[in-house]
Enzyme design. Structure first.
Site, short mmCIF file in Angstrom:
data_model
loop_
_atom_site.label_atom_id
_atom_site.label_comp_id
_atom_site.label_asym_id
_atom_site.label_seq_id
_atom_site.Cartn_x
_atom_site.Cartn_y
_atom_site.Cartn_z
N GLU A 85 43.02 35.03 19.61
CA GLU A 85 42.34 34.11 20.54
C GLU A 85 43.30 33.11 21.17
O GLU A 85 42.92 32.31 22.01
CB GLU A 85 41.23 33.34 19.81
CG GLU A 85 39.92 34.09 19.69
CD GLU A 85 39.43 34.65 21.02
OE1 GLU A 85 39.35 33.89 22.00
OE2 GLU A 85 39.14 35.86 21.06
N ARG B 129 67.33 37.64 36.84
CA ARG B 129 67.91 38.19 38.07
C ARG B 129 68.36 37.09 39.04
O ARG B 129 69.12 37.36 39.96
CB ARG B 129 66.94 39.18 38.75
CG ARG B 129 65.70 38.57 39.30
CD ARG B 129 64.71 39.65 39.68
NE ARG B 129 65.14 40.47 40.80
CZ ARG B 129 65.12 40.09 42.08
NH1 ARG B 129 64.69 38.89 42.40
NH2 ARG B 129 65.52 40.90 43.03
N1 SAM Z 1 41.42 33.22 24.31
C1 SAM Z 1 42.49 33.00 25.24
C2 SAM Z 1 41.94 32.39 26.51
O1 SAM Z 1 40.82 32.71 26.87
O2 SAM Z 1 42.65 31.61 27.16
C3 SAM Z 1 43.20 34.30 25.57
C4 SAM Z 1 44.00 34.83 24.44
S1 SAM Z 1 44.83 36.33 24.83
C5 SAM Z 1 43.73 37.54 24.24
C6 SAM Z 1 46.14 36.39 23.65
C7 SAM Z 1 47.48 35.91 24.14
O3 SAM Z 1 47.94 36.73 25.19
C8 SAM Z 1 47.55 34.51 24.65
O4 SAM Z 1 47.67 33.55 23.62
C9 SAM Z 1 48.80 34.56 25.53
O5 SAM Z 1 49.97 34.36 24.78
C10 SAM Z 1 48.77 35.97 26.04
N2 SAM Z 1 48.25 36.08 27.42
C11 SAM Z 1 47.09 36.67 27.78
N3 SAM Z 1 46.92 36.63 29.09
C12 SAM Z 1 48.00 36.01 29.61
C13 SAM Z 1 48.39 35.64 30.92
N4 SAM Z 1 47.64 35.91 31.98
N5 SAM Z 1 49.57 35.00 31.09
C14 SAM Z 1 50.34 34.70 30.03
N6 SAM Z 1 50.01 35.02 28.74
C15 SAM Z 1 48.86 35.66 28.54
#
Ligand code: SAM
Length: 243
Positions: A116, A154
């Site tokens: 999460e 880059r």
């Molecule tokens: N529950 C969180 C929310 O709704 O904001 C999303 C958690 S996601 C399933 C798990 C992890 O994936 C996050 O903690 C982050 O590190 C990464 N992540 C997911 N989407 C991302 C994005 N668009 N940009 C950067 N990191 C992302």
């Protein structure tokens, strides 16, 4: 530059960091990567990095201890003070301008979340910045950290020929002009005459116009803050009205 990456899946980085331009940048000494599994910093018996959310609800939350200790270890073994950046869909939307900003840093730590996401104390007290690579949710921060790493490295001096990124989309404010290579005529599909003319001034002008035309068609939002000549402004207005 030093880029530390904290992840529960360090093997995911093997191919990306050891191929192509990122590999060459390391070999030339322009960047040093270190990928660390922050599970190695847990102090509990089962090496747990996550726990149930207070207040209930679905999913698990990354606990503060392993990440605080992993960042502390990075800080104590480096002379530089790194900027700690969380990968999160709730962060600043990543852009070329942010890539340019990060390329000026001596040392960054990219922290990949999972489940999460992060306990809020990690966000408040450990992170210096939060970056999102787009308005969608990935399962983990690894792909996001790879995107940021690639875009930043880059831009480092001498990693690629400098005018090849100075003219890239977004660096000039617009999308880049179209490219053509040999042959000049491929099954009746021809390269524009101006590109074969050898007339540098005309070629530059054609490229600028093409960049403006495609930006006006595809990403007019990019043009709002750009300073344009009267002729360019008229060209853009014409394209937009045709749309
Ligand atoms: N529950 C969180 C929310 O709704 O904001 C999303 C958690 S996601 C399933 C798990 C992890 O994936 C996050 O903690 C982050 O590190 C990464 N992540 C997911 N989407 C991302 C994005 N668009 N940009 C950067 N990191 C992302």
């Amino acid at each position: 530059m030093k880029i530390d990456i904290l992840s529960l899946f360090p093997e995911m980085f093997t191919a990306v960091l050891h191929e192509s331009i990122l590999k060459r940048a390391q070999e030339k000494g322009q960047v040093v990567f270190e990928v660390t599994n922050f599970r190695d910093f847990t102090t509990n018996k089962h090496n747990k990095v996550d726990d149930y959310p207070y207040g209930g609800g679905a999913g698990m939350v990354l606990t503060p201890q392993p990440l605080f200790d992993a960042v502390k270890a990075i800080k104590s073994k480096n002379e530089t003070t790194p900027k700690v950046i969380l990968m999160t869909p709730q962060g600043r939307p990543f852009t070329q301008a942010i890539a340019e900003e990060l390329a000026q840093e001596e040392h960054i730590v990219l922290v990949c979340g999972h489940y999460e996401g992060f306990d809020e104390r990690i966000v408040e007290y450990l992170a210096d910045d939060e970056i999102s690579i787009g308005d969608y949710v990935l399962t983990g921060g690894e792909l996001a950290a790879m995107v940021v790493t690639d875009a930043v490295v880059r831009l480092l001096d001498d990693v690629i020929v400098s005018d090849s990124h100075e003219n890239d989309s977004f660096s000039m404010g617009t999308l880049e002009h179209p490219h053509y290579t040999r042959p000049a005529d491929y099954e009746g599909m021809k390269v524009p005459d101006v590109l074969l003319s050898g007339h540098h001034k005309n070629i530059e002008q054609w490229r600028r116009e093409q960049a403006l035309i495609r930006t006006a068609k595809r990403r007019p939002d990019l043009l709002v803050s750009m300073s344009l000549t009267d002729n360019e402004r008229a060209l853009v207005a014409e394209i937009i009205s045709e749309k």
